[in-house]
Each structure stands twice: as structure tokens, then as C-alpha cells.
Design a protein around this motif. Structure first.
Motif, PDB file in Angstrom:
ATOM      1  N   ASN A 275       3.015  -1.690 -11.945  1.00  0.00           N
ATOM      2  CA  ASN A 275       4.422  -1.882 -12.292  1.00  0.00           C
ATOM      3  C   ASN A 275       4.505  -2.537 -13.674  1.00  0.00           C
ATOM      4  O   ASN A 275       3.479  -2.808 -14.310  1.00  0.00           O
TER       5      ASN A 275
ATOM      6  N   HIS B 218       8.085  -8.156 -13.005  1.00  0.00           N
ATOM      7  CA  HIS B 218       9.499  -8.363 -12.674  1.00  0.00           C
ATOM      8  C   HIS B 218       9.872  -9.826 -12.888  1.00  0.00           C
ATOM      9  O   HIS B 218       9.006 -10.707 -12.979  1.00  0.00           O
TER      10      HIS B 218
ATOM     11  N   GLN C 168       6.494 -14.488  -7.833  1.00  0.00           N
ATOM     12  CA  GLN C 168       5.978 -13.844  -6.624  1.00  0.00           C
ATOM     13  C   GLN C 168       4.865 -14.666  -6.006  1.00  0.00           C
ATOM     14  O   GLN C 168       3.836 -14.912  -6.632  1.00  0.00           O
TER      15      GLN C 168
ATOM     16  N   HIS D 279       1.483  -5.942 -12.068  1.00  0.00           N
ATOM     17  CA  HIS D 279       0.535  -6.056 -10.963  1.00  0.00           C
ATOM     18  C   HIS D 279       0.579  -4.812 -10.093  1.00  0.00           C
ATOM     19  O   HIS D 279       1.468  -3.966 -10.246  1.00  0.00           O
TER      20      HIS D 279
END
Ligand SMILES: [Fe+2]
Length: 450
Positions: free
Chosen positions: A146, A149, A153, A190
Motif C-alpha cells: 500500500n 495511511h 497502526q 506496508h
């Protein structure tokens, strides 16, 4: 997302909206007749809204945002979707939210929502790895990355999962197994794959915005990229923090030296270096600046390449309330000093001392039952006691301030992630400076200010 307790008609929401309108008029020093004149309302009607007798409409909010220097969202409360402070999501509800995400032309992940609440920034997902690999090569073309974001996380691993992360153009792969965990900074790319399909390979990807989302993001996005970049403070750089505080107070090196008793050379050196002043120096500097010592101490991070990995086998473990007949055994999972108010734990609920309370915390709490046995949950909310049960695969959200008691007929395990909400220590100290009756008005203003 499938839920059993969508907010229906919510009287408390309407009351909070009425209180926000009263507080906004107070802040602008408008009494009822001045507010009516500004908002084009007939005489006598403003009190109808601020008392909750009339519902607050979009039209009224729009008018207020046009004539007053405030934003629509300043007049919008948030929804409380909990039942007595808890929100439980059943495993079958999570299963019903299942969707397959394709990457690189094939199925890559199965996503399932777990317990979220409108009161907290958690976006926790159960994610099964559908892409199978046979190596730990981060450049394996079967791995689809990806772009990273915004949300922080925290990830808990179950089974043979490969974890991939990338920082500064370098890619890494770590072979994870059950009990391993990782905490990652925003926007770090990740990916995850499975090393085997002979056993379950999934993660609990507990993303959350914490203090980065909400009002701070809205304010900073209005300032723009350059202004926001200029506000960024480097981690572990005490000199940069001191310079920022001095700039905010228009303080010079000479004046600060005079007031603190340090030499101008020493003050200049502290401003120039990233190292921390001695404690005695911090005390005189803070006193001279009229701030608390904590304002002059920069947090550091233990992340490497934007992540902090905590293998399960080396994780600290302890018994609670003590080694003698413990009720719980905790394993500390991945975390970082940058987020001192985030706590991630594997919780073993033991059977020898049922109904032992976990002390109330200032944090929001997320729970997920990892074990094969259910967990009984007992809690108090507004002076009343409630009981519930979390089955394997169920998840829950708990509002701050709740004392939880977890018990089980057979030992079982939960994942627990506690995070801070908007009530940062600064806010909590401000509440501490209020008189108790003022706190009631802070959460629900009900009167004219004079
Ligand atoms: Fe992610």
C-alpha cells in the motif's frame, strides 16, 4: 458496518446540540435578543432552541455559520452509540462485514470490521492474508504494497504471517508468528502475506487517529502544507523545543539568562543542542519562562524505520494484581514513547480470582477475544452495574472511566488496546483547574453567562 445498536432517536444528542448553541452565543457575548437579531429569529425563539424545546435544524446551523465566526461543526455534537458505556460487536456481525480486497489482479486480503464507536478514533479490522508466499523476500513480486495511511497502526499477528514495511526507500520483511506485534507511524507503506495455508494466518490491524485526527487535522489542513510543516517539532530535540517556546514568548537569550541565572552562553548552547538541560537548569528555565518543566522536555521515539516491532517471546509479562493468586496475566505488546497514552496488551483472564476489577482508566479501550473461551464482562456506568459476555471473536469498545471486571470459567485471552482521545493531559489539567460545578457547565452549558 453491521451493528445491533445504531443510534436511533437520541435525546442526549439533542440536549448536547442545544448546549453547544448556548455556549457559542455565550462565547460571542450574545444574549437571546442579540442572537435572535443576528440569526433572523422571531423574538423569544432563541431560548426555545437553547432549552431543547425546539430541535436545532441545519438551516439554523447554516445561518449561525454565515453570520458568526464559527464553523458548522462547532454546533454539531457527536453521537454516543454505546449502551451504558460499552459497545459489543459479535463475531457473526464481523463476519457479515467481510469483503475481499484485490491487489495485483487477485484476492489479497479478507477484511472484517470489529468494534468501532463514534466516540473513538479506532478503525480496528480483522484481516486474513489470502496471498501465499514461500520466502521472506521483501521484493517478492507477489507482495503488493500500500502507499501507507494516516492512521497509526498497531498490529497483532496470529499464525504464519509475513510483515513487510518500507522506509527511506528500503524494504523489509519480518516473519511473524502468534503473539508478535508492531506499532507503526502514519504513512509508512506496508503489506502482509501468509507463509502457509495449513493454519489460520490473520492480523488484528488496530488503526487509530488519536490526537492527529479530528480538530487538529481540520485546523492544520486549513493552514496548509507549509505552515503545518513549520509546526512540526523534531523528536528528542530539546533545543528545538526550547527555541519554539522562547519564540512563542518573544524571549531573548539575554533576557532568559538574566531571569534564570544561567549564563548567556549556556542558554545559547541549550538552544543550539538537541541534548536535554540538567534537571536543575530545566527548573530555573521553566520558572523563568513561566511554564512547567514538562513543556521543555521533548519526547523521543524507539521506532526504527518508522516501526516498533515487539516479538512475543521477549515481551514483558506480569501478573495482576500480584504474583500471589493473580486474576490476570498481561503481556506488553508493541508501543512507543511518542504515544505515552497508548497501551497494548495481551490479557490472560485466569480463573483463580474471578471478578477482580481493572482500575478505571482515562483511555478509550478496545477488546478482542483471541482465546477459545468466552469472557464475562462486568462494569459500572453512572452508578449502575451491568453484565455482558464476549465470545471468541467478539470485540468491544469501552468509554473512558469504566472499571471493568473480566472473568472466565476457563482461562482465555483477549487483545486490549487503550488509546487517548481528545482529552489530552493539557485538557485534563484544565479540567483539574475548574471547580466541580464548572465541569457540569463545560460539558453542557445551560445558561446565559451573566
Ligand atoms: Fe494498514
Amino acid at each position: 458496518m453491521s451493528t445491533t445498536d445504531q443510534p436511533g432517536p437520541e435525546p442526549a444528542y439533542a440536549a448536547r446540540a442545544a448546549a453547544l448553541l448556548r455556549a457559542a452565543a455565550n462565547d460571542l457575548k450574545r444574549n437571546d435578543s442579540a442572537a435572535e437579531a443576528d440569526l433572523g429569529l422571531p423574538p423569544g425563539t432563541f431560548a426555545e432552541y437553547t432549552s431543547g424545546r425546539q430541535p436545532i435544524t441545519w438551516d439554523l446551523i447554516g445561518r449561525a455559520a454565515r453570520v458568526w465566526p464559527l464553523n458548522e461543526r462547532d454546533l454539531l455534537p457527536i453521537h454516543d452509540d454505546t449502551t451504558h458505556g460499552l459497545r459489543m460487536v459479535r463475531a457473526k456481525e464481523s463476519e457479515a462485514s467481510s469483503r475481499i480486497i484485490e491487489r495485483g489482479g487477485g484476492p489479497y486480503y479478507e477484511y472484517r470490521d470489529t468494534a468501532m464507536s463514534r466516540l473513538a478514533s479506532y478503525r480496528p479490522e480483522w484481516i486474513r492474508m489470502l496471498r501465499l508466499v514461500e520466502d521472506d523476500d521483501p521484493d517478492n513480486p507477489a507482495v503488493n504494497w500500500n502507499k501507507g495511511h494516516l492512521l497509526y497502526q498497531f498490529t497483532y499477528f496470529v499464525g504464519p504471517v509475513n510483515y513487510y514495511y518500507r522506509s527511506d526507500g528500503r524494504s523489509y520483511c519480518v516473519e511473524m508468528r502468534t503473539g508478535d506485534s508492531v506499532w507503526g507511524l502514519p504513512f509508512a507503506p506496508h503489506s502482509f502475506t501468509a507463509r502457509s495455508d495449513a493454519e489460520p494466518a490473520y492480523i488484528l490491524a488496530l488503526t487509530y487517529g488519536g490526537e492527529l485526527t479530528g480538530d487538529s487535522q481540520r485546523e492544520l489542513s486549513a493552514f496548509g502544507r507549509a505552515a503545518t510543516g513549520a509546526l512540526a517539532l523534531p523528536l528528542g530535540d530539546h533545543g528545538a523545543l526550547l527555541r519554539s517556546i522562547m519564540a512563542g514568548r518573544l524571549m531573548t537569550v539575554g533576557e532568559l539568562a538574566d531571569r534564570s541565572g544561567l549564563t548567556p552562553d549556556r542558554v545559547a548552547a541549550l538552544c543550539a543542542a538537541s541534548t536535554r538541560a540538567d534537571w536543575s537548569e530545566l527548573v530555573v528555565l521553566a520558572d523563568a519562562l513561566g511554564v512547567s518543566v514538562r513543556e521543555l522536555v521533548a519526547p523521543h521515539t524507539t521506532t526504527e524505520a518508522d516501526v516498533r516491532i515487539q516479538p512475543g517471546r521477549t515481551a514483558p509479562r506480569w501478573a495482576y494484581p500480584g504474583d500471589d493468586r493473580p486474576a490476570y496475566r498481561f503481556t506488553q505488546l508493541a508501543s512507543d514513547p511518542l504515544h505515552p497514552h497508548t497501551t497494548s496488551l495481551e490479557v490472560e483472564v485466569l480463573t483463580s480470582r474471578p471478578d477482580t476489577a481493572l482500575p478505571a482508566t482515562y483511555q478509550h479501550q478496545y477488546l478482542y477475544v483471541l482465546g477459545d473461551e468466552p469472557v464475562a464482562v462486568r462494569w459500572r456506568h453512572d452508578g449502575e452495574q451491568f453484565d455482558g459476555q464476549l465470545e471468541p471473536g467478539d470485540s468491544g469498545y469501552v468509554v473512558p472511566g469504566i472499571e471493568l471486571r473480566l472473568s472466565a470459567a476457563k482461562p482465555t485471552r483477549l487483545l486490549m488496546l487503550r488509546i487517548s482521545g481528545a482529552a489530552t493531559p493539557d485538557v485534563r489539567f484544565a479540567l483539574g483547574a475548574m471547580r466541580p460545578d464548572a465541569i457540569g457547565r463545560y460539558v453542557a452549558e445551560d445558561r446565559l453567562w451573566y
